[in-house]
Design a protein around this motif. Structure first.
Motif, PDB file in Angstrom:
ATOM      1  N   ALA A 252      -8.069  -8.911  -1.104  1.00 44.02           N
ATOM      2  CA  ALA A 252      -8.186 -10.368  -0.963  1.00 44.02           C
ATOM      3  C   ALA A 252      -8.687 -10.740   0.434  1.00 44.02           C
ATOM      4  CB  ALA A 252      -6.844 -11.040  -1.238  1.00 44.02           C
ATOM      5  N   PHE A 253      -8.255  -9.979   1.436  1.00 45.35           N
ATOM      6  CA  PHE A 253      -8.681 -10.234   2.817  1.00 45.35           C
ATOM      7  C   PHE A 253      -9.839  -9.315   3.219  1.00 45.35           C
ATOM      8  CE2 PHE A 253      -4.567 -12.163   2.622  1.00 45.35           C
ATOM      9  CZ  PHE A 253      -4.610 -13.216   3.515  1.00 45.35           C
ATOM     10  N   THR A 254     -10.432  -8.660   2.237  1.00 41.19           N
ATOM     11  CA  THR A 254     -11.541  -7.706   2.417  1.00 41.19           C
ATOM     12  C   THR A 254     -11.341  -6.782   3.614  1.00 41.19           C
ATOM     13  OG1 THR A 254     -13.043  -9.120   3.707  1.00 41.19           O
ATOM     14  CG2 THR A 254     -13.188  -9.286   1.333  1.00 41.19           C
ATOM     15  N   THR A 255     -10.112  -6.268   3.746  1.00 38.73           N
ATOM     16  CA  THR A 255      -9.831  -5.321   4.823  1.00 38.73           C
ATOM     17  C   THR A 255     -10.217  -3.911   4.416  1.00 38.73           C
ATOM     18  OG1 THR A 255      -7.970  -6.709   5.434  1.00 38.73           O
ATOM     19  CG2 THR A 255      -8.044  -4.517   6.398  1.00 38.73           C
ATOM     20  N   GLY A 256      -9.609  -3.445   3.327  1.00 34.94           N
ATOM     21  CA  GLY A 256     -10.035  -2.166   2.781  1.00 34.94           C
ATOM     22  C   GLY A 256      -9.184  -0.981   3.168  1.00 34.94           C
ATOM     23  N   SER A 257      -8.158  -1.189   4.002  1.00 32.28           N
ATOM     24  CA  SER A 257      -7.245  -0.093   4.244  1.00 32.28           C
ATOM     25  C   SER A 257      -6.415   0.108   2.981  1.00 32.28           C
ATOM     26  CB  SER A 257      -6.341  -0.410   5.435  1.00 32.28           C
ATOM     27  OG  SER A 257      -5.776  -1.692   5.294  1.00 32.28           O
ATOM     28  N   VAL A 258      -5.913   1.314   2.753  1.00 33.96           N
ATOM     29  CA  VAL A 258      -5.105   1.567   1.558  1.00 33.96           C
ATOM     30  C   VAL A 258      -3.813   2.268   1.956  1.00 33.96           C
ATOM     31  CG1 VAL A 258      -7.043   1.689  -0.037  1.00 33.96           C
ATOM     32  CG2 VAL A 258      -6.288   3.756   1.110  1.00 33.96           C
ATOM     33  N   ASN A 259      -2.738   2.029   1.189  1.00 32.75           N
ATOM     34  CA  ASN A 259      -1.499   2.763   1.442  1.00 32.75           C
ATOM     35  C   ASN A 259      -1.076   3.582   0.239  1.00 32.75           C
ATOM     36  OD1 ASN A 259      -0.351   0.913  -0.272  1.00 32.75           O
ATOM     37  ND2 ASN A 259       1.381   0.430   1.053  1.00 32.75           N
ATOM     38  N   ALA A 260      -1.981   3.674  -0.744  1.00 34.35           N
ATOM     39  CA  ALA A 260      -1.752   4.528  -1.903  1.00 34.35           C
ATOM     40  C   ALA A 260      -3.128   4.910  -2.439  1.00 34.35           C
ATOM     41  CB  ALA A 260      -0.968   3.784  -2.978  1.00 34.35           C
ATOM     42  N   SER A 261      -3.185   5.956  -3.221  1.00 33.39           N
ATOM     43  CA  SER A 261      -4.466   6.337  -3.801  1.00 33.39           C
ATOM     44  C   SER A 261      -4.820   5.340  -4.906  1.00 33.39           C
ATOM     45  CB  SER A 261      -4.339   7.748  -4.372  1.00 33.39           C
ATOM     46  OG  SER A 261      -5.382   7.984  -5.255  1.00 33.39           O
ATOM     47  N   LEU A 262      -6.055   4.818  -4.880  1.00 33.08           N
ATOM     48  CA  LEU A 262      -6.432   3.800  -5.872  1.00 33.08           C
ATOM     49  C   LEU A 262      -6.320   4.340  -7.290  1.00 33.08           C
ATOM     50  CD1 LEU A 262      -9.512   2.017  -4.236  1.00 33.08           C
ATOM     51  CD2 LEU A 262      -7.171   1.193  -4.420  1.00 33.08           C
ATOM     52  N   SER A 263      -6.519   5.659  -7.448  1.00 28.90           N
ATOM     53  CA  SER A 263      -6.440   6.261  -8.791  1.00 28.90           C
ATOM     54  C   SER A 263      -5.041   6.133  -9.385  1.00 28.90           C
ATOM     55  CB  SER A 263      -6.805   7.738  -8.716  1.00 28.90           C
ATOM     56  OG  SER A 263      -7.994   7.901  -8.000  1.00 28.90           O
ATOM     57  N   ALA A 264      -4.048   5.838  -8.523  1.00 34.68           N
ATOM     58  CA  ALA A 264      -2.676   5.740  -9.014  1.00 34.68           C
ATOM     59  C   ALA A 264      -2.433   4.458  -9.799  1.00 34.68           C
ATOM     60  CB  ALA A 264      -1.702   5.807  -7.840  1.00 34.68           C
ATOM     61  N   PHE A 265      -3.325   3.477  -9.639  1.00 30.81           N
ATOM     62  CA  PHE A 265      -3.017   2.142 -10.157  1.00 30.81           C
ATOM     63  C   PHE A 265      -3.515   1.921 -11.571  1.00 30.81           C
ATOM     64  CE2 PHE A 265      -2.947   1.409  -5.548  1.00 30.81           C
ATOM     65  CZ  PHE A 265      -1.670   0.870  -5.440  1.00 30.81           C
ATOM     66  N   ASN A 266      -2.784   1.064 -12.278  1.00 30.80           N
ATOM     67  CA  ASN A 266      -3.193   0.559 -13.573  1.00 30.80           C
ATOM     68  C   ASN A 266      -4.521  -0.179 -13.413  1.00 30.80           C
ATOM     69  OD1 ASN A 266      -3.276  -1.591 -15.734  1.00 30.80           O
ATOM     70  ND2 ASN A 266      -1.440  -0.467 -16.361  1.00 30.80           N
ATOM     71  N   PRO A 267      -5.439  -0.093 -14.415  1.00 31.03           N
ATOM     72  CA  PRO A 267      -6.715  -0.809 -14.316  1.00 31.03           C
ATOM     73  C   PRO A 267      -6.551  -2.311 -14.042  1.00 31.03           C
ATOM     74  CG  PRO A 267      -6.728   0.647 -16.212  1.00 31.03           C
ATOM     75  CD  PRO A 267      -5.363   0.753 -15.613  1.00 31.03           C
ATOM     76  N   VAL A 268      -5.412  -2.873 -14.423  1.00 26.76           N
ATOM     77  CA  VAL A 268      -5.184  -4.303 -14.182  1.00 26.76           C
ATOM     78  C   VAL A 268      -5.118  -4.589 -12.681  1.00 26.76           C
ATOM     79  CG1 VAL A 268      -3.511  -6.181 -14.460  1.00 26.76           C
ATOM     80  CG2 VAL A 268      -4.047  -4.697 -16.386  1.00 26.76           C
ATOM     81  N   VAL A 269      -4.486  -3.678 -11.927  1.00 20.91           N
ATOM     82  CA  VAL A 269      -4.414  -3.845 -10.475  1.00 20.91           C
ATOM     83  C   VAL A 269      -5.822  -3.726  -9.885  1.00 20.91           C
ATOM     84  CG1 VAL A 269      -3.410  -2.963  -8.334  1.00 20.91           C
ATOM     85  CG2 VAL A 269      -2.081  -2.891 -10.446  1.00 20.91           C
ATOM     86  N   ILE A 270      -6.589  -2.770 -10.408  1.00 20.32           N
ATOM     87  CA  ILE A 270      -7.957  -2.579  -9.917  1.00 20.32           C
ATOM     88  C   ILE A 270      -8.794  -3.824 -10.210  1.00 20.32           C
ATOM     89  CG2 ILE A 270     -10.041  -1.144 -10.142  1.00 20.32           C
ATOM     90  CD1 ILE A 270      -7.610   0.182  -8.724  1.00 20.32           C
TER      91      ILE A 270
END
Lengths: 553, 147
Positions: A332-350
């Motif tokens: 939302a703030f177009t920062t782009g840092s992550v604290n989990a692997s994106l592959s871990a998330f449900n497609p809804v979160v993506i």
């Protein structure tokens, strides 16, 4: 579903950030209108020295062309310096691990990525970058790109507000963004982060014995806290480590996690209030704030819908709530840092992550978020004006055909530079180079890569897997176009309206709640209409396939 | 000439920014960290019996059956924590390997229990903390297994 326990994390962070942003906006008003301040005694001599050293006249009013070219040349110069540091780090000092220089395409990608405030990373920092590169290429560009974004955002706001009859002077805005805003805030944030356990050292990496017999671990001591402070404050997002803020030395605890979330929200939120202050009507700032936070809040609600538990790709100490909260906020703030692997998330979160990056204004990155919101306001007022048969007006000035053309050009930049390269990547088979196949998952990842690049976000699925000449060069170009074309268009609009006659007062009441709702709906419709087919091919298809599997069809 | 007039300040401002943001700032912060908070600034080193045994913040390679094992599917690859349920499932193995009563192992886990949301949420433990506690409590049992 969003539970009471999740709210226990989200609500205090929101509350604290919003209150502090309100106070920060008062400070920013003084900083960028050149108002008198007690801090002048310290800062004015330093700034005067910098202006003299650089040979610039910070009092001169600039038109949009001069403002834009000044920032473009400066960012180009900074990207060139970073490119050479990254490519030749083996011959430069502060390289105790004797890491080799980057390949030309990776150095190019990294320099374009950090100078455009994107921070897409096709490398793992801890095993590829020297101390000098982490400080003088990465951190350096994180400061300067944030200052460029802040300067541009303020210039656009200043033009719309119209009180100064100019968009200002780039060097004045850029230098003050550094000396009075980013460096002092990063200073405080760095100290807090060190206290929380983030290392700040030049003592070298070491392979050390651990408790169990014959077992060892790498301890990466580096200038990490200072990098993390500006990476979050400046909505940059590129971490010291490949695993970014999932890595414990970059984000040791729940408390540091929430602190880092707060840092990335801080300045973009305060710019929405700054708009109200500069215009001289807090209601106008409230409109931007409410529209942006409403969509951000809806994204959060949607992202919390699917059940999520600690599993593969998630760090235990953050748990489910702080992982989802971070992922929605960082996009939302177009920062782009992550604290989990994106592959871990449900497609809804993506999907909600996509929304943040496709809109770029809820509330968006430092400076640019406010700029994009004003772009949506122009388009919305024009559309509503057409439907209601009224002359479109905003803040008392007439919106002219030229403004609408420029706003639409700025809006269209985004889909063009996302959709064309995504299709091109599959047309030339580039996805195979990154180890992907041409199915809904592979499509989501490539589409995400270019969306993240164009939105100057920088989160990604691919990481160092995308270190191919195709992805390095293509995303590099996309990042710079996505950064500087909209700035050009929006500065031109702002400069045009800065001197335009005011005080018609026949237009829509843009300070009203009904306009907030119209703006939200309009942002949503514009974005969904533009990107819907691509979202269907990616995360939505993935979601439905997961649905089918779970029913055993 | 017009381009030239902008390129000179751009180059100079680039170098000024480089020195301030890319050198002075991180080096000054490093100095402050080293003086004010040297333990955190250098990676939160833990000691046992006077010997350094790694960072408090990172997981360690615990592979022998006498220790609680970390997870290997985290986002960072060095997640220092495991969920309480994962820890409890390892209690019988450690009991069999060491003879330490299961009740004591379970009490140790409760002693080091943390929550993902400070006071509630998922329960978890820091693997190094718990293992270090066991080593300190039963030094003779663990002597053959440690550095």
């Amino acid at each position: 579903m969003l539970t009471l326990e999740d709210l226990f994390v989200v609500v205090p962070v929101w509350g604290l950030v919003i209150v502090l942003s309100w106070f920060l906006s008062r400070y920013l008003l003084t900083v960028f209108t050149g108002g008198k301040s007690r801090l002048d005694r310290i800062f004015s001599p330093v700034e005067g020295f910098i202006y003299r050293l650089a040979g610039v006249d910070a009092a001169k009013k600039m038109g949009w062309k001069e403002y834009f070219l000044s920032l473009l040349y400066l960012n180009a110069g900074q990207a060139v310096v970073a490119f050479f540091i990254l490519m030749f780090q083996q011959s430069l000092p502060l390289n105790p691990m004797h890491y080799h220089g980057m390949s030309w395409s990776l150095a190019l990608n990294t320099a374009l990525s950090f100078s455009s405030n994107t921070n897409l990373q096709h490398y793992n920092g801890e095993t590829a970058l020297s101390y000098l590169s982490q400080m003088s290429a990465i951190q350096f560009l994180q400061f300067t790109s944030a200052a460029t974004g802040l300067a541009t955002g303020v210039a656009v706001i200043r033009g719309f507000a119209g009180k100064a009859k100019t968009i200002g002077n780039f060097y004045f805005d850029y230098v003050r963004a550094l000396t009075r805003v980013l460096l002092p805030l990063a200073f405080i944030a760095t100290i807090v982060l060190i206290a929380m356990g983030v290392p700040q050292s030049l003592g070298g990496y070491s392979y050390e014995p651990t408790l169990q017999k014959d077992a060892y671990e790498w301890i990466y001591r580096g200038p990490i806290a200072s990098l993390v402070s500006i990476m979050q404050l400046g909505t940059n997002g590129g971490g010291y480590f490949g695993a970014n803020s999932a890595y414990p030395l970059q984000n040791p605890s729940q408390l540091s996690d929430l602190f880092e979330i707060g840092l990335m929200m801080f300045i973009p939120t305060s710019l929405l209030f700054l708009f109200g202050r500069m215009v001289g009507s807090n209601r106008e700032g409230r409109t931007l704030f409410l529209a942006a936070y409403a969509i951000y809040g809806i994204d959060l609600l949607i992202a919390f819908l699917p059940h999520f538990s600690i599993g593969r790709g998630v760090e235990v100490r953050f748990g489910a709530a702080a992982s989802v909260f971070w992922t929605v906020t960082t996009t939302a703030f177009t920062t782009g840092s992550v604290n989990a692997s994106l592959s871990a998330f449900n497609p809804v979160v993506i999907l909600t992550a996509f929304f943040g990056m496709l809109i770029q204004a809820v509330p968006g990155g430092i400076g640019t978020g406010a700029m994009y919101l004003l772009m949506y306001v122009i388009v919305t007022i024009f559309l509503v004006g057409l439907m209601a048969g009224r002359t479109p007006e905003y803040l008392g000035f007439k919106i002219e055909g030229q403004d609408v053309k420029l706003a639409v050009a700025s809006f269209l930049t985004h889909p063009i530079i996302i959709l064309i390269p995504t299709v091109l990547a599959f047309a030339v088979g580039a996805e195979r180079g990154a180890g992907l196949s041409a199915d809904s998952i592979g499509f989501t990842k490539v589409f995400y890569e270019f969306t993240s690049a164009a939105a100057n976000n920088g989160s990604d699925f691919l990481g160092s897997a995308a270190n191919t000449v195709f992805f390095n060069v293509s995303t590099g170009i996309v990042m710079w176009l996505g950064r500087f074309l909209p700035m050009l268009f929006m500065l031109a609009i702002a400069d045009g309206v800065a001197t335009r006659k005011r005080g018609y007062g026949q237009g829509l009441k843009t300070g009203s709640m009904s306009f907030v709702i119209v703006l939200i709906v309009s942002i949503f419709i514009l974005t969904v209409l533009t990107f819907f087919p691509f979202l269907v091919l990616g995360p939505i298809l993935q979601f439905l396939q997961g649905f089918r599997t779970s029913f055993g069809v | 000439m017009r381009a030239g007039a902008k390129i000179s300040p751009a180059i100079r401002m680039t170098l000024i920014s480089l020195v301030i943001c890319g050198l002075v700032f991180p080096i000054v912060m490093t100095g402050i960290g080293e003086v004010a908070m040297p333990w955190q600034a250098n990676g939160s080193q833990v000691y046992y019996d006077g010997r350094p045994i790694g960072s408090e913040l990172l997981t360690q390679d615990f592979s022998l059956p006498v220790f609680f094992h970390p997870r290997n599917d985290s986002a960072s690859g060095v997640d220092p924590d495991i969920t309480m349920s994962s820890a409890i499932s390892q209690v019988p193995r450690i009991h069999n390997a060491t003879g330490i009563p299961e009740s004591f192992l379970n009490e140790s886990l409760q002693k080091y229990r943390q929550y993902t949301l400070f006071f509630f949420g998922t329960e978890y433990v820091n693997v190094l903390e718990v293992n270090l506690y066991l080593v300190e409590t039963y030094p003779s049992i663990y002597a053959p297994y440690i550095q």
